[in-house]
Every structure is written in structure tokens, then in C-alpha cells.
Design an enzyme around this catalytic site. Sequence first.
Site, mmCIF file in Angstrom:
data_model
loop_
_atom_site.group_PDB
_atom_site.id
_atom_site.type_symbol
_atom_site.label_atom_id
_atom_site.label_comp_id
_atom_site.label_asym_id
_atom_site.label_seq_id
_atom_site.Cartn_x
_atom_site.Cartn_y
_atom_site.Cartn_z
ATOM 1 N N GLU A 229 -43.023 -27.226 98.152
ATOM 2 C CA GLU A 229 -41.750 -27.018 97.455
ATOM 3 C C GLU A 229 -41.305 -25.625 97.825
ATOM 4 O O GLU A 229 -41.894 -24.635 97.401
ATOM 5 C CB GLU A 229 -41.928 -27.186 95.941
ATOM 6 C CG GLU A 229 -40.597 -27.298 95.199
ATOM 7 C CD GLU A 229 -40.077 -25.958 94.735
ATOM 8 O OE1 GLU A 229 -39.144 -25.435 95.415
ATOM 9 O OE2 GLU A 229 -40.582 -25.430 93.738
ATOM 10 N N CYS A 263 -35.939 -21.357 92.545
ATOM 11 C CA CYS A 263 -35.649 -22.095 93.777
ATOM 12 C C CYS A 263 -34.541 -23.122 93.561
ATOM 13 O O CYS A 263 -33.737 -23.382 94.453
ATOM 14 C CB CYS A 263 -36.916 -22.765 94.301
ATOM 15 S SG CYS A 263 -37.806 -23.715 93.064
#
Length: 457
Positions: A229, A263
Site C-alpha cells: 500500500e 496516503c
Amino acid sequence: MAYQSINPATGELNKSFPNHSDADVKSALAAAHTLYKSDWSKGPRQPRLDLLLRFANLVEERSEELARVLVKDMGKRISEARFEVQVTADIARYYGENGDRFLAPQQLKTPKGKTWVEYHPVGVLVAVEPWNFPFYQLIRVAAPAIAVGNPVLAKHASNVPLSAVAFEELMTAAGAPRGAWTNLFASGDQIAALIADDRVQGVTLTGSEKAGSIVAAQAAKYLKKSVLELGGADALIVLDDADLDLAVSEAERGRLYVAGQACNAMKRFIVHKNVANKFLDKLTTAFAATRVGDPMDETVGMGPLSSHGARDDIAGQVERAVKAGATLHYGGKIIDGPGAFYMPTILTNVARDNPAYFEEFFGPVAQVHVVQDDDEAVELANDSHFGLSGAVFTSDVARGTALAARIETGSVWINARSQTAPELPFGGVKRSGYGRELSEFGIREFANMKMVAVSNG
């Protein structure tokens, strides 16, 4: 690398920790592999699920203490820290309560005989995790891994060692046996050696593109599964029929949450031309009204960045964007003082030939783009190296759903910014990585989906 906790709001050193030696790392791997070979990993699942439930209870009992650790370690506002602590408990409890159902055998229809798929652990995992959500990132790995029976060796970010130690202590207090979850203050070379070891069967990383490519290459070299990720430059699309007050509120909160260091934060605001001026005016007002300061002050709207280095990086990035032709619409200044504070910032007129167009801004900086119609909005949203999440604001849900289907991301939210919950799968496409965490999808990423068949003869 030095494992040091430095308070980003004051610049003061909290505590330093020595790196683990090669002998320490080898001992940790041996303990984890021994546990994998034991009944704890390969036997009944319920004891592991009970461990997660005890862990969740402990986190809630110590919630305020743990929230203050997050504030000291990386400068998160106390309200943001409390939320992270609670979601950490929620994820542990979610897998403790649902793990047995998620991992139950599944019958298959075939003329070959009675056939089913059952789920088993694969072995020791290595986790490399970032600093921006110091507990949440760890539990996303720990809860499904423990439920399945995979021991984990975890290398946390070097600037949040207080959080890493606190998490391991909670696991031990909840009854985790030696090897189930081990915190390692390890170097990159030590992690590479672990990935190469035959006893390690998988690696997961949340972090930058650069770190992800290094770990993925090492995992591929030794034929180990990886889940990544990575970064994001998420688009928030505002259509001409949107509730502008809602869109601005979600845009402001999504961009300035944890000082923009998420993020899946909304980073590119793509606005229909008919409402662009009003949206920009309202967003500017919201940014200007945001109080920046002490993260322990309940009235502050944004705290510091995680470090002075992170603050200087974002300031330099904004400066380069403006030199390349972008307009500094608001902000763009370092805030004087000992802390790593930076003004909420808005950039406009970021052309495609400006390097900032494709960069991830990991700080409180928003880009506002104006588009002519829905097709241009989708084209711009997809014109990115990243594909983590996105959002569409419109009063016409059918219109928003149609756009969501065309956006190249791991998730899309309609009339809300990107969020998280234990039951929702999290992950992306393109340079945002691959694989999923959380939900019933995440728990199977590192499970051996073993097919068993009883032949008809």
C-alpha cells in the site's frame, strides 16, 4: 538508521532506542518460525481470536495514554490520536469476532466429488510500516495475521519507536506468545536478509513508492508474496450540482487531517467550471480559518508535520511547483517556531508539464483544477501514476455512481471523503500498490487457500 522519537511540536527528543543486532533479528525469526510450527499457529483458531479480543479491550482501557503516545511520537492532534486508538481496537475486535466466519471452509460444486477450500497459515510474515498512523498501520497487519496464524516480524518507521514498543507491549499483555508479534528496530539490510530467508513466506509494506519497489523486488527475487500500500494523489471531484458546503467541508477535513500526511487524503480537487470560483473561495476561507498549533490543544484544527525534515520537504515541493508555473493561491509558508508547522496551502494552475502535477504532496497542500464537464473530470482524475481512492460530490447519485465506475482507484466515495473502517477493503492500483487490507478480503491475502477433494471414485 537511528530510532528516535522527537516531538514534532517542540523539536524535543523523547527517547532514543538502539538498533537490534543481527543476533537479535535471527533470534526473533527463530522464535516466530517455532511458533508457526506449533499448535498455536496450526491448532484451533479460537485462542488466537480470543487474543485479539483481549487486545481490543486493553487498547480501550488505556486509550488516553496511547493517544498521548501518538501525539508525542508524530505530532497527531489529540482528537485524531483518540480516533486512531479507537479504530485500532475496532479492527482487533472485528477480526476476533469474525475471523472464524471469514476462514470457514467453503464448499465447491464439481462432478469430481465432495470438494471444499479451507484456510491455513502460510508462515512467518515481515511487515514494514510507516509513521503516519503508528497503531492503525500495525493492527491492519497484526489482526488478520494472528487470526490466520501467521507470526509477524514488524519493522516500524524509525521516528515512531514509542508507538512500536507500546504496541508490542499491548500484544504481550493480551497474552500473545513469544514470536507472534515482534517489534524489530532493524536496518534495511536486516529486512532484506529476513525476506531472503526460507522461513519467511510473505512481506507487507505500507510506505513510499521507492520503499515499495525495493521490498517488492526482494520479495519477487525469492518468490515471496507481497502486499503493498503505497502513495496516493487522490482526486475529489466536485460536479456542478454538488452541495458546495458539504464538498468544501469534506475537502478541508480530508486535506488537513493529520496535517495532510495520509496516503488516502484528498489531494487534487477537480471542480466543474460552473462552481469553481465559489468552491475556491469557500475552500480558501476554510483553510484561512484553520488554527495551526499545539496538537494537545483541543481547539487547534491542524498540528505539525511529523518532522522538520517533512516540513522542509513540503515547503520545497511547493516552491518548485510555483517556479514551474503553478499559482500560489494561499499559504505556502513555514510557520516560525520550534515545531514542524506549515500553513495550509492551495495551488492552482498546475499544468500537466509541471512536475507537481504527478507528485504526491504529503502535507497540507491542495491542488485545485477546473474542468469543463464530467468526461474531463474523469480524464484528469485518471491522469495519475496513483490509484488509491477518490471521491465524487453530486446531488445526483446515479451520475456520481456512473463516474465512480470510470475512476481508476481501489475505492471511490460519493459525497464523502475517503475513510476507513474494519469491514471495508483498503488498497489501490497502479503505483498505489496491490493487494488489500482489512475486511474479509484482507484476511485471505496471506492464507493458504487449500483445496481438498474427496473423490467419487
